[in-house]
Design a protein around this motif. Structure first.
Motif, PDB file in Angstrom:
ATOM      1  N   ARG A   1       0.843  -1.201   0.000  1.00  0.00           N
ATOM      2  CA  ARG A   1       0.000   0.000   0.000  1.00  0.00           C
ATOM      3  C   ARG A   1       0.884   1.259   0.000  1.00  0.00           C
ATOM      4  O   ARG A   1       0.603   2.233  -0.706  1.00  0.00           O
ATOM      5  CB  ARG A   1      -0.903  -0.014   1.226  1.00  0.00           C
ATOM      6  CG  ARG A   1      -1.886   1.146   1.309  1.00  0.00           C
ATOM      7  CD  ARG A   1      -3.071   0.937   0.391  1.00  0.00           C
ATOM      8  NE  ARG A   1      -4.153   1.870   0.695  1.00  0.00           N
ATOM      9  CZ  ARG A   1      -5.397   1.746   0.262  1.00  0.00           C
ATOM     10  NH1 ARG A   1      -5.715   0.731  -0.506  1.00  0.00           N
ATOM     11  NH2 ARG A   1      -6.313   2.629   0.577  1.00  0.00           N
ATOM     12  N   GLY A   2       1.927   1.239   0.817  1.00  0.00           N
ATOM     13  CA  GLY A   2       2.825   2.381   0.851  1.00  0.00           C
ATOM     14  C   GLY A   2       3.561   2.575  -0.457  1.00  0.00           C
ATOM     15  O   GLY A   2       3.726   3.710  -0.936  1.00  0.00           O
ATOM     16  N   LEU A   3       4.007   1.482  -1.075  1.00  0.00           N
ATOM     17  CA  LEU A   3       4.703   1.589  -2.361  1.00  0.00           C
ATOM     18  C   LEU A   3       3.758   2.056  -3.457  1.00  0.00           C
ATOM     19  O   LEU A   3       4.157   2.830  -4.342  1.00  0.00           O
ATOM     20  CB  LEU A   3       5.314   0.231  -2.728  1.00  0.00           C
ATOM     21  CG  LEU A   3       6.449  -0.272  -1.832  1.00  0.00           C
ATOM     22  CD1 LEU A   3       6.876  -1.670  -2.246  1.00  0.00           C
ATOM     23  CD2 LEU A   3       7.640   0.689  -1.884  1.00  0.00           C
ATOM     24  N   ALA A   4       2.516   1.603  -3.402  1.00  0.00           N
ATOM     25  CA  ALA A   4       1.551   1.985  -4.431  1.00  0.00           C
ATOM     26  C   ALA A   4       1.228   3.471  -4.379  1.00  0.00           C
ATOM     27  O   ALA A   4       0.999   4.104  -5.419  1.00  0.00           O
ATOM     28  CB  ALA A   4       0.274   1.164  -4.288  1.00  0.00           C
ATOM     29  N   THR A   5       1.193   4.040  -3.187  1.00  0.00           N
ATOM     30  CA  THR A   5       0.829   5.454  -3.027  1.00  0.00           C
ATOM     31  C   THR A   5       2.038   6.370  -2.863  1.00  0.00           C
ATOM     32  O   THR A   5       1.881   7.593  -2.845  1.00  0.00           O
ATOM     33  CB  THR A   5      -0.089   5.613  -1.803  1.00  0.00           C
ATOM     34  OG1 THR A   5       0.572   5.080  -0.645  1.00  0.00           O
ATOM     35  CG2 THR A   5      -1.405   4.872  -2.006  1.00  0.00           C
TER      36      THR A   5
END
Length: 324
Positions: A105-109
């Motif tokens: 989730r952090g990498l995606a955003t």
């Protein structure tokens, strides 16, 4: 800030996978509880290290038909004990999958993955599971409590994946600060720890007042539940205190004042006072085993109230993000 839809989709799948694995672990703990024959209430409180190992030895002896003085034969674990060990192993797998969901989730955003209620609830549950596994590492005899720790984790993650779910997206400008990682992360860790402590105090009260029925016979000794709640709170309370201070510093930077009695701030302060009262009562003769557990449960209820009612119903300066 670009969003990677592929990583976001994989994060959601990992999240669902973690929920499924936690459910499996929850059922294994339930099977352990039903099939357990260990006389766990025959001993007084045990702590970590040698004392816990000694009690584990007593429990193994109770499960061995040959007894302590019998012939030297391989000990067969009871079905409940096997399910309990499997539950812990499955919980670890679920935690790793859960970690994957948060990281993706952090990498995606391309930001710290604590920008909305969905991400916040997920992180709280992650912290609670980590706390529980650390407790088991130090005191394996507390394992039956896992049947009561994982259900609230499942409930919160179910709500997070349904009612509170939010698509991967950038955060609003007010949250684009390094204080997001500091303040919200510490609130998350503290909330996860205090959830475990709250469950322990609830079980303590159920056993103490005879509301647990036959289930009480398979729980750890009542003193062990009390000490579990106290030790976890002792760790969680300073973290929560730092989170409140960090929030005040961030508020001064963002809004020009350290404290404005916003509903979120007010209830967070009330929770801090309640937990401070619990630690004081726990060290006070006459309150340790009577009023203190009730105060701890009240603190846990305040945390839950702040998480849901204040974030989702009451309008305030924190309403734009639903953050803790």
């Amino acid at each position: 800030m670009p969003i990677d839809p592929v990583l976001a989709a994989y994060s959601d799948r990992f999240y669902l996978g973690a929920v499924a694995v936690y459910v499996l672990a929850m059922f294994l703990h339930a099977f352990e509880y039903v099939g357990s024959t260990r006389p766990v209430r025959a001993k007084a409180l045990v702590g970590a290290g040698a004392e816990a190992s000694a009690v584990d030895a007593v429990e193994d002896t109770a499960n061995d038909p040959a007894g302590a003085d019998g012939p030297s034969t391989p000990k067969r674990r009871s079905r409940g004990d096997t399910c309990g060990r499997m539950a812990v192993a499955v919980t670890i797998v679920g935690l790793l999958v859960h970690l994957g969901a948060i990281v993706l989730r952090g990498l995606a955003t391309e930001r710290w993955p604590l920008g909305n209620m969905y991400e916040f609830v997920s992180a709280i549950c992650f912290a609670a599971v980590v706390c529980w596994l650390v407790v088991l590492k130090k005191s394996p005899s507390l394992r039956p409590v896992g049947a009561f720790v994982l259900p609230p984790v499942f409930i919160l993650m179910f709500l997070g994946g349904t009612v509170l779910y939010a698509q991967a997206a950038p955060v609003v400008p007010a949250l684009q600060s390094y204080w997001l990682a500091i303040h919200v992360t510490t609130v998350t860790i503290a909330s996860g720890l205090l959830m475990v402590a709250g469950v322990a105090s609830i079980l303590y009260l159920l056993v103490k007042f005879g509301r647990a029925g036959k289930l009480a016979a398979k729980l750890p000794p009542i003193d062990a539940l009390d000490r579990l709640a106290y030790r976890v709170t002792v760790v969680g309370f300073p973290i929560y205190t730092f989170a409140v201070i960090a929030g005040a510093i961030w508020a001064e930077s963002a809004w020009g004042r350290f404290w404005g009695w916003d509903p979120k701030e007010t209830v967070a302060f009330v929770a801090w006072v309640v937990y401070a009262a619990y630690l004081h009562a726990r060290a006070t003769s006459g309150w340790r085993t009577t009023g203190a557990p009730w105060i701890n449960v009240l603190g846990f209820a305040t945390i839950v109230f702040n998480l849901f009612f204040i974030n989702m119903v009451v309008a305030g300066l924190h309403s734009y993000a639903g953050l803790g």
